[in-house]
Write a protein that holds these residues in place. Structure first.
Motif, mmCIF file in Angstrom:
data_model
loop_
_atom_site.group_PDB
_atom_site.id
_atom_site.type_symbol
_atom_site.label_atom_id
_atom_site.label_comp_id
_atom_site.label_asym_id
_atom_site.label_seq_id
_atom_site.Cartn_x
_atom_site.Cartn_y
_atom_site.Cartn_z
ATOM 1 N N UNK A 21 81.024 65.903 35.857
ATOM 2 C CA UNK A 21 80.342 67.145 35.507
ATOM 3 C C UNK A 21 80.352 68.151 36.663
ATOM 4 N N UNK A 22 80.116 67.612 37.890
ATOM 5 C CA UNK A 22 80.109 68.501 39.070
ATOM 6 C C UNK A 22 81.517 68.986 39.376
ATOM 7 N N UNK A 157 77.623 84.021 36.215
ATOM 8 C CA UNK A 157 76.331 84.029 35.518
ATOM 9 C C UNK A 157 75.119 84.011 36.437
ATOM 10 N N UNK A 158 75.321 84.336 37.723
ATOM 11 C CA UNK A 158 74.177 84.373 38.657
ATOM 12 C C UNK A 158 73.259 85.539 38.335
ATOM 13 N N UNK A 324 80.362 75.669 46.508
ATOM 14 C CA UNK A 324 79.318 74.673 46.211
ATOM 15 C C UNK A 324 77.921 75.281 46.298
ATOM 16 N N UNK A 325 77.784 76.323 47.121
ATOM 17 C CA UNK A 325 76.463 76.980 47.157
ATOM 18 C C UNK A 325 76.233 77.811 45.905
ATOM 19 N N UNK A 326 77.294 78.384 45.356
ATOM 20 C CA UNK A 326 77.154 79.112 44.089
ATOM 21 C C UNK A 326 76.724 78.123 42.999
ATOM 22 N N UNK A 327 77.346 76.922 43.036
ATOM 23 C CA UNK A 327 76.973 75.870 42.082
ATOM 24 C C UNK A 327 75.490 75.553 42.182
ATOM 25 N N UNK A 328 75.038 75.395 43.411
ATOM 26 C CA UNK A 328 73.632 75.054 43.658
ATOM 27 C C UNK A 328 72.720 76.170 43.145
ATOM 28 N N UNK A 333 68.879 78.354 39.309
ATOM 29 C CA UNK A 333 68.507 79.420 38.370
ATOM 30 C C UNK A 333 68.604 78.969 36.916
ATOM 31 N N UNK A 334 68.899 77.701 36.745
ATOM 32 C CA UNK A 334 69.061 77.117 35.407
ATOM 33 C C UNK A 334 70.014 77.964 34.556
ATOM 34 N N UNK A 335 71.093 78.343 35.180
ATOM 35 C CA UNK A 335 72.109 79.138 34.480
ATOM 36 C C UNK A 335 73.455 78.440 34.613
ATOM 37 N N UNK A 336 73.512 77.139 34.188
ATOM 38 C CA UNK A 336 74.746 76.406 34.429
ATOM 39 C C UNK A 336 75.919 76.958 33.629
ATOM 40 N N UNK A 337 77.041 76.983 34.286
ATOM 41 C CA UNK A 337 78.274 77.421 33.618
ATOM 42 C C UNK A 337 78.629 76.434 32.523
ATOM 43 N N UNK A 338 79.034 76.950 31.396
ATOM 44 C CA UNK A 338 79.441 76.029 30.330
ATOM 45 C C UNK A 338 80.929 76.139 30.071
ATOM 46 N N UNK A 339 81.520 74.947 29.940
ATOM 47 C CA UNK A 339 82.925 74.879 29.623
ATOM 48 C C UNK A 339 83.111 75.391 28.192
#
Ligand code: HAM
Length: 436
Positions: A21-22, A157-158, A324-328, A333-339
């Motif tokens: 997932x990561x 999506x930040x 990886x910081x953008x990922x964090x 922000x609970x705005x995970x990128x979705x495939x």
């Protein structure tokens, strides 16, 4: 005796494994960065992870230099794992790419290595997307680097990210006028980067700066805010007597005007802002989100690095985004990128005798661009269906004798729990256009 084969291994401190997932999220952000590169006309290059120590150490600044993974290779050469991309790009521009027409827009994506103290968002192996715009000294180039950084942050999506912007020419302009050697300037800026303003001021004092200058610097490091014209005016007033510093504020003003005409950004101008890397000569900036106190990206103008590496004098500006910081930040922000959910399929033969058919049909579907997982555990249909359900696989193809004798299979829509018999040649279309 201990059996060495029984030993279990731990990861080296500061390193991480990216589970599926990561890993998917990291690659998705890389894809976004590649898309931004396309939109802005940047071409990707791939440079080596191992470079000569001397090249990497030249202007990275004490902070990064002291944290390099440096070692002698088996041929006795002093080398290091790259702590950043900019030195490698400048090396290329000074050598192999020296005759390339300017401007040159280059993208690098990959892993970097710094022996930083591991903590949230700080690792010893990390990833960047690094954009360099080479050959222009114009403020439009600086503006482009800021704008493309904004585009990337927006496209992943930040929310609520903000730019902190300064200009090393302001502080250096003052310190040079006071006769401070470059080395003392570098040390003072390093301290300011760590917000150790008192130590920076006493260093500047010991290096021979006047009282007037110290008072000025004391005032200067307090000038910051998001009312851009107000901050710029204050800065101008303070450095009135320092020609180079005054010109630097003007340059900053020009860039910020271009940026704000093109986009509405959240910007804080900070007159006492410094960055750890020594090669900067102009604007410097970082990107922050309120949820984290570490920067998601950092960049700036470096007009003398290519020349230092033996190339023509070449102005340049660039930025590196910490993937990886953008990922964090996205997780915070609970705005995970979705495939973009692709329709995947599991192909299950009803008996071992049909394994070959299952493989053949899987290949047909893959040939049509449909991702297929084929049953390889020898499980009965019911068990395999359970597994497909657990994985959230939307479609299952069941390969059975009876249907096959008519050139067909069973296609099951897992969500609807419905199934129908479909001709093999129509299978890909049925999956693509489903649900049925
Ligand atoms: P930097 O500020 O050293 O700049 O790094 C850029 C970004 O890389 C940081 O903002 C952060 O997101 C990420 N980063 C740095 N260290 C770590 C770490 N230990 N763990 C996780 N992420 C990290 C540069 O590297 C310059 N080469 C940028 C540049 C390009 N300037 C001009 N062109």
């Amino acid at each position: 005796m201990e059996n060495p084969a029984m030993k279990t291994f731990k990861m080296v401190r500061g390193m991480r494994d990216f589970l599926p997932e990561e890993a998917e999220m990291l690659r998705l952000i890389e894809d976004k960065a590649r898309r931004i590169a396309q939109l802005y006309g940047y071409k990707e290059i791939i440079t080596p992870v191992v470079e000569s120590y001397e090249l990497l150490a030249a202007k990275t600044g004490e902070e990064v230099r002291a944290r390099m993974y440096a070692f002698k290779d088996l041929g006795g050469r002093k080398v290091a794992l790259r702590p950043e991309f900019t030195a490698s790009v400048a090396r290329l521009v000074a050598t192999t790419m020296r005759n390339e027409p300017k401007p040159l827009r280059l993208l690098c994506i990959g892993s970097l290595y710094r022996y930083d103290e591991p903590q949230k968002g700080r690792f010893r192996e990390f990833w960047q997307s690094n954009f360099e715009l080479i050959g222009s000294e114009k403020p439009e180039a600086d503006a482009e680097i800021i704008l493309l950084t904004n585009s990337l942050m927006k496209s992943v999506g930040l929310k609520n990210y903000a730019f902190k912007i300064g200009h090393v020419g302001v502080l250096r302009g003052i310190l040079s006028r006071e006769g401070l050697a470059e080395d003392a300037q570098n040390r003072a800026l390093q301290l300011m980067d760590k917000k150790q303003y008192e130590d920076a001021l006493s260093l500047v004092k010991d290096a021979g700066a006047s009282e007037k200058c110290l008072t000025l610097l004391q005032k200067m490091v307090k000038v910051r805010g998001s009312n851009i014209s107000k901050v710029l005016n204050e800065m101008k007033k303070l450095v009135e007597k320092y020609k180079e510093a005054y010109e630097a504020v003007n340059n900053l003003a020009e860039i910020l005007e271009l940026v704000s005409e093109a986009q509405k950004l959240d910007i804080t101008v900070d007159a006492g802002f410094a960055r750890g890397l020594e090669y900067y000569t102009g604007i410097i900036f970082e990107v922050y989100v309120p949820e984290l106190d570490i920067a998601l990206a950092g960049g700036g103008r470096y007009d003398r690095l290519v020349e230092l590496f033996g190339g023509e004098p070449t102005p340049a500006v660039g930025v590196a985004h910490g993937i990886d910081r953008i990922m964090l930040a996205l997780q915070e922000q609970k705005a995970p990128l979705k495939f973009q959910g692709e329709k995947t399929v599991m192909v299950i033969p009803v008996s071992e005798a049909l394994n070959q058919e299952a493989l053949r049909i899987s290949e047909i579907l893959r040939g049509e661009g449909i991702p297929v997982e084929v049953e390889v555990m020898g499980r009965k249909v019911a068990k395999a269906l359970e597994d497909a359900n657990r994985r959230g696989t939307p479609y299952v193809v069941i390969v059975g004798e009876r249907e096959l004798s008519e050139g067909a299979v069973t296609l099951r829509n897992m969500e609807k729990k419905e199934q129908s018999t479909v001709k093999i040649e129509e299978l890909a279309k049925a999956i693509r256009t489903g649900p049925h």
